[in-house]
Design a protein around this motif. Structure first.
Motif, mmCIF file in Angstrom:
data_model
loop_
_atom_site.group_PDB
_atom_site.id
_atom_site.type_symbol
_atom_site.label_atom_id
_atom_site.label_comp_id
_atom_site.label_asym_id
_atom_site.label_seq_id
_atom_site.Cartn_x
_atom_site.Cartn_y
_atom_site.Cartn_z
ATOM 1 N N GLY A 296 0.811 -1.197 0.000
ATOM 2 C CA GLY A 296 0.000 0.000 0.000
ATOM 3 C C GLY A 296 0.846 1.249 0.000
ATOM 4 O O GLY A 296 1.977 1.254 0.499
ATOM 5 N N VAL A 297 0.301 2.322 -0.571
ATOM 6 C CA VAL A 297 0.969 3.620 -0.518
ATOM 7 C C VAL A 297 0.647 4.249 0.836
ATOM 8 O O VAL A 297 -0.528 4.418 1.173
ATOM 9 C CB VAL A 297 0.493 4.539 -1.658
ATOM 10 N N PRO A 298 1.661 4.575 1.640
ATOM 11 C CA PRO A 298 1.387 5.193 2.946
ATOM 12 C C PRO A 298 0.672 6.541 2.776
ATOM 13 O O PRO A 298 0.983 7.283 1.848
ATOM 14 C CB PRO A 298 2.783 5.408 3.532
ATOM 15 N N ASP A 299 -0.293 6.890 3.661
ATOM 16 C CA ASP A 299 -0.720 6.033 4.750
ATOM 17 C C ASP A 299 -2.082 5.396 4.445
ATOM 18 O O ASP A 299 -2.393 4.311 4.906
ATOM 19 C CB ASP A 299 -0.847 6.847 6.048
ATOM 20 N N SER A 300 -2.926 6.122 3.711
ATOM 21 C CA SER A 300 -4.311 5.682 3.553
ATOM 22 C C SER A 300 -4.458 4.450 2.669
ATOM 23 O O SER A 300 -5.509 3.824 2.656
ATOM 24 C CB SER A 300 -5.175 6.826 3.010
ATOM 25 N N GLY A 301 -3.419 4.081 1.929
ATOM 26 C CA GLY A 301 -3.488 2.865 1.123
ATOM 27 C C GLY A 301 -3.151 1.608 1.887
ATOM 28 O O GLY A 301 -3.386 0.491 1.396
ATOM 29 N N LEU A 302 -2.622 1.753 3.105
ATOM 30 C CA LEU A 302 -2.131 0.584 3.842
ATOM 31 C C LEU A 302 -3.261 -0.329 4.308
ATOM 32 O O LEU A 302 -3.178 -1.556 4.180
ATOM 33 C CB LEU A 302 -1.291 1.038 5.039
ATOM 34 N N ASP A 303 -4.313 0.252 4.877
ATOM 35 C CA ASP A 303 -5.420 -0.570 5.365
ATOM 36 C C ASP A 303 -6.132 -1.276 4.215
ATOM 37 O O ASP A 303 -6.526 -2.438 4.332
ATOM 38 C CB ASP A 303 -6.421 0.295 6.136
ATOM 39 N N PRO A 315 0.211 -12.523 -0.320
ATOM 40 C CA PRO A 315 0.870 -11.995 0.880
ATOM 41 C C PRO A 315 0.950 -10.469 0.886
ATOM 42 O O PRO A 315 1.152 -9.843 -0.161
ATOM 43 C CB PRO A 315 2.273 -12.612 0.824
ATOM 44 N N TYR A 316 0.807 -9.912 2.080
ATOM 45 C CA TYR A 316 0.962 -8.469 2.273
ATOM 46 C C TYR A 316 2.418 -8.156 2.585
ATOM 47 O O TYR A 316 3.081 -8.897 3.306
ATOM 48 C CB TYR A 316 0.080 -7.998 3.430
ATOM 49 N N GLY A 317 2.931 -7.062 2.040
ATOM 50 C CA GLY A 317 4.302 -6.669 2.320
ATOM 51 C C GLY A 317 4.421 -5.170 2.514
ATOM 52 O O GLY A 317 3.561 -4.396 2.080
ATOM 53 N N VAL A 318 5.483 -4.759 3.190
ATOM 54 C CA VAL A 318 5.788 -3.331 3.347
ATOM 55 C C VAL A 318 6.605 -2.912 2.134
ATOM 56 O O VAL A 318 7.758 -3.332 1.983
ATOM 57 C CB VAL A 318 6.559 -3.062 4.651
ATOM 58 N N GLY A 319 6.018 -2.119 1.266
ATOM 59 C CA GLY A 319 6.666 -1.776 0.007
ATOM 60 C C GLY A 319 7.367 -0.435 -0.005
ATOM 61 O O GLY A 319 8.222 -0.188 -0.858
ATOM 62 N N PHE A 320 6.992 0.449 0.934
ATOM 63 C CA PHE A 320 7.595 1.781 0.967
ATOM 64 C C PHE A 320 7.981 2.158 2.382
ATOM 65 O O PHE A 320 7.294 1.807 3.352
ATOM 66 C CB PHE A 320 6.604 2.834 0.439
ATOM 67 N N ILE A 321 9.059 2.869 2.492
ATOM 68 C CA ILE A 321 9.437 3.510 3.744
ATOM 69 C C ILE A 321 9.138 4.998 3.570
ATOM 70 O O ILE A 321 9.613 5.627 2.624
ATOM 71 C CB ILE A 321 10.925 3.299 4.069
ATOM 72 N N LYS A 322 8.363 5.539 4.521
ATOM 73 C CA LYS A 322 7.938 6.932 4.420
ATOM 74 C C LYS A 322 8.768 7.802 5.348
ATOM 75 O O LYS A 322 8.937 7.478 6.526
ATOM 76 C CB LYS A 322 6.453 7.050 4.785
ATOM 77 N N ALA A 348 11.119 3.083 -2.105
ATOM 78 C CA ALA A 348 10.669 1.702 -2.282
ATOM 79 C C ALA A 348 11.601 0.739 -1.550
ATOM 80 O O ALA A 348 12.823 0.921 -1.540
ATOM 81 C CB ALA A 348 10.609 1.360 -3.765
ATOM 82 N N LEU A 349 11.022 -0.285 -0.943
ATOM 83 C CA LEU A 349 11.792 -1.283 -0.207
ATOM 84 C C LEU A 349 12.125 -2.430 -1.169
ATOM 85 O O LEU A 349 11.281 -3.284 -1.468
ATOM 86 C CB LEU A 349 10.983 -1.780 0.992
ATOM 87 N N GLU A 350 13.350 -2.438 -1.629
ATOM 88 C CA GLU A 350 13.774 -3.384 -2.663
ATOM 89 C C GLU A 350 13.592 -4.826 -2.219
ATOM 90 O O GLU A 350 13.208 -5.697 -3.016
ATOM 91 C CB GLU A 350 15.238 -3.112 -3.026
ATOM 92 N N ALA A 351 13.851 -5.108 -0.954
ATOM 93 C CA ALA A 351 13.751 -6.482 -0.459
ATOM 94 C C ALA A 351 12.341 -7.044 -0.603
ATOM 95 O O ALA A 351 12.158 -8.257 -0.711
ATOM 96 C CB ALA A 351 14.180 -6.531 1.015
ATOM 97 N N THR A 352 11.344 -6.172 -0.618
ATOM 98 C CA THR A 352 9.950 -6.609 -0.738
ATOM 99 C C THR A 352 9.543 -6.818 -2.190
ATOM 100 O O THR A 352 8.786 -7.739 -2.500
ATOM 101 C CB THR A 352 9.000 -5.584 -0.091
#
Length: 480
Positions: A296-303, A315-322, A348-352
């Motif tokens: 999801g795009v932080p923040d409102s896209g996460l939920d 699977p859900y993953g953390v794709g961005f660090i804000k 963007a979190l490359e590992a994800t």
């Protein structure tokens, strides 16, 4: 609304707060904490007005709550028995100190403080009518129009609450108000209930706020939502309700659940967090896709991303660090800097995402430039496919009730088909939540949300489209 966020997203709203103290609380500090909780609703300016036995002291300025208020400023405001606070994005009127709220009006019947969330559809006509009657405006916002309408009625009647009741007969559009007189605190909500407003208690004190998260931040107890059309009056003796304008079904802006409100708020009995998860689940059913990870795009896209993942089994993953230390009013002087600013805010979190087929969940697409930059970040980080899903329908019409959905010529969905939008943004597929499903996300049976920005069908008559900047230029010329 004025001001452009670093991500060029929709500007939110405004947030209002009021407290009538019966327990010797520090009302200035309570307001400060509450405005912190409501900061997401407005990051251009803020203000607090404190009433100490009828003597009102106010401070407001452009900036975030911690920038405008410090220990010394709060001390100068004093403790008092009542206070009104406001955080603002400009629905009408630019981002300047003169347009900051709450408004402080002095007139022959005594002072009045007003904080407003929303936008009137007949502000232009009312303003011209008042000007012809000799009113002199000091700002370009429609909140001053409301204040003058109440003041005008106040000169003809016996109480401030009666003046509010009479003024509401002339106001059309969205308004959640907190009003303070020397002896009373008043909350009022428009008959359609476009914008949220709730009531709570802290010990023996009464609190009004745009969202329940502000009550939580104070350790206050949520009592109820103010009804559409209701006026609640609080003084030393009692609390009483005036329901002359009640009876209409609530037409709450559905975008409160999609994007505006904080996830931990409960509005009209429905959890915002759960509503966004439902939106994601509906998206998964409506637009299934083969993929490896949902982000999801932080923040409102996460939920919504969580809801999509649960429903789809992907699977859900953390794709961005804000970067949470970059304000939404971050200034980019040149076009190149504006285009690169997304890298300051998101990484963007490359590992994800590297080597993965990614489902990217966001709350909306307005002009498309931000979405394209975010997709570029994912591809640079190694995503092999990006499938974008939006937890709202396409924006095809302006909002007249307080959200910064601009004129049709600036909306991507008005110029392109969904397939063209997907190519423009650079995604492998694109899917929007349907109008039918977005009205179900709050889980409120029989609800009639306002979805005019998606459909063009508004709960009340709206004026012919006039770009906001042209209206403001017209007002500014008059004031010179």
């Amino acid at each position: 609304m004025g001001g452009t966020s670093v991500l060029n997203k929709l500007n939110d709203e405004c947030g209002v707060f009021g407290v009538f103290d019966r327990d010797d609380h520090d009302v200035a500090f309570l307001s400060y904490i509450a405005l912190y909780a409501l900061q997401h609703r407005g990051q251009e300016s803020c203000g607090i007005a404190v009433n100490d036995d009828g003597v009102i002291t106010a401070h407001k300025d452009v900036g975030l709550v911690p920038d405008v208020f410090n220990k010394d400023v709060l001390a100068k405001l004093g403790k008092g028995q009542m206070a009104v606070g406001h955080v603002r994005y400009s629905t009408m009127g630019n981002a300047s100190r003169s347009n900051a709220q709450p408004l402080y009006i002095r007139h022959i019947k005594g002072p009045m403080v007003l904080a407003h969330n929303g936008a009137l559809v007949n502000a232009r006509e009312l303003r011209e009518e008042l000007e012809m009657g000799g009113a002199i405006f000091h700002s370009t916002n429609d909140s001053e129009v409301i204040a003058y309408m109440i003041t005008k009625e106040r000169l003809q009647c016996g109480s401030i609450e009666e003046a509010v009741e009479r003024a509401m007969k002339h106001l059309r559009g969205a308004y959640s108000l907190v009003i303070m007189s020397p002896t009373k605190l008043i909350a009022a909500r428009d008959p359609n209930g476009f914008r949220p407003l709730c009531m709570g208690t802290l010990d023996n004190s009464t609190i009004f706020a745009s969202e329940s998260c502000a009550l939580d931040s104070l350790g206050a107890k949520f009592v109820r939502d103010i009804e559409p059309g209701e006026i609640v009056v609080v003084d030393k003796e009692e609390e009483r309700s005036i329901k002359t304008h009640c009876g209409h079904k609530c037409n709450m802006c559905v975008f409160e659940y999609v994007y505006i409100a904080r996830p931990d708020s409960v509005i009209e009995g429905s959890s915002v967090h759960e509503a966004r998860q439902r939106a994601g689940a509906y998206l998964a059913l409506q637009h299934p896709v083969q993929a490896d990870v949902v982000i999801g795009v932080p923040d409102s896209g996460l939920d919504a991303a969580l809801g999509f993942a649960k429903q789809s089994g992907i699977p859900y993953g953390v794709g961005f660090i804000k970067n949470r230390y970059v304000g939404r009013t971050f200034i980019q002087p040149t076009q190149v800097q504006r285009e690169n600013a997304v890298r300051i805010k998101l990484n963007a979190l490359e590992a994800t995402v590297r080597g993965k087929r990614v489902v990217l969940i966001d709350d909306s697409i307005v002009r498309g430039t931000t979405s394209a930059r975010i997709v570029d970040l994912l591809k640079e980080a190694g995503a092999t496919e990006v499938h974008m899903r939006i937890s709202s329908p396409p924006f095809r019409n302006p909002c007249y009730f307080g959200v910064d959905v601009d004129s049709r010529d600036k909306l991507l969905a008005c110029r392109m088909s969904e397939e063209e939008m997907a190519r423009h943004i650079g995604v492998d597929s694109l899917g929007f939540l349907s109008v039918e499903d977005v009205q179900k996300i709050a889980g409120i049976p029989g609800s009639e949300f306002c979805v005019g920005c998606f459909t063009g069908n508004y709960p009340i008559d709206v004026p012919g489209e006039m770009p906001k900047d042209k209206f403001e230029q017209k007002i500014s010329k008059k004031q010179k």
